[in-house]
Write a protein that holds these residues in place. Structure first.
Motif, PDB file in Angstrom:
ATOM      1  N   ARG A 173       0.798  -1.217   0.000  1.00 46.61           N
ATOM      2  CA  ARG A 173       0.000   0.000   0.000  1.00 46.61           C
ATOM      3  C   ARG A 173       0.836   1.275   0.000  1.00 46.61           C
ATOM      4  O   ARG A 173       0.423   2.275  -0.523  1.00 46.61           O
ATOM      5  CB  ARG A 173      -0.936   0.016   1.206  1.00 46.61           C
TER       6      ARG A 173
ATOM      7  N   CYS B 204      -9.599  -1.882  -3.010  1.00 55.25           N
ATOM      8  CA  CYS B 204     -10.264  -0.747  -2.378  1.00 55.25           C
ATOM      9  C   CYS B 204      -9.295   0.419  -2.207  1.00 55.25           C
ATOM     10  O   CYS B 204      -8.079   0.244  -2.182  1.00 55.25           O
ATOM     11  CB  CYS B 204     -10.822  -1.165  -1.013  1.00 55.25           C
ATOM     12  N   GLU B 205      -9.859   1.594  -2.073  1.00 56.44           N
ATOM     13  CA  GLU B 205      -9.069   2.813  -1.909  1.00 56.44           C
ATOM     14  C   GLU B 205      -8.497   2.907  -0.495  1.00 56.44           C
ATOM     15  O   GLU B 205      -9.142   2.505   0.486  1.00 56.44           O
ATOM     16  CB  GLU B 205      -9.942   4.039  -2.184  1.00 56.44           C
ATOM     17  N   ASP B 206      -7.292   3.470  -0.392  1.00 56.91           N
ATOM     18  CA  ASP B 206      -6.617   3.584   0.904  1.00 56.91           C
ATOM     19  C   ASP B 206      -7.439   4.313   1.970  1.00 56.91           C
ATOM     20  O   ASP B 206      -7.477   3.849   3.114  1.00 56.91           O
ATOM     21  CB  ASP B 206      -5.253   4.253   0.748  1.00 56.91           C
TER      22      ASP B 206
END
Length: 81
Positions: A14, A48-50
């Motif tokens: 990430r 998914c978005e951070d």
């Protein structure tokens, strides 16, 4: 290791320390041993978005499915156990 598994593991990096604390141990130690259902859930999670992930892991909000919530809890238990 399949090409798809490699892509998921790569995508699990990430770059945000608060998330890498959970993603790295799971991807390194548990992902390849998981059943197909859990692998699919993890692949969904890494897409998914951070900001959403951070909220879910910090329990500010919840993901839209119980299965993702359970996987997040499992990942947190691996780190904090």
């Amino acid at each position: 290791m399949t090409l798809e598994e490699r892509k998921v593991i790569y995508r699990a990096r990430r770059g945000l320390m608060e998330l890498d604390i959970y993603f790295h141990p799971y991807a390194s130690n548990y992902y390849l041993m998981a059943d197909e259902k859990e692998k699919k859930l993890f692949a969904e999670l890494v897409e998914c978005e951070d900001p959403d992930l951070l909220d879910w892991f910090m329990e500010v909000s919840e993901p839209n499915t119980v299965e993702l919530k359970q996987l997040i809890q499992k990942m947190k238990e691996y780190v904090h156990a």
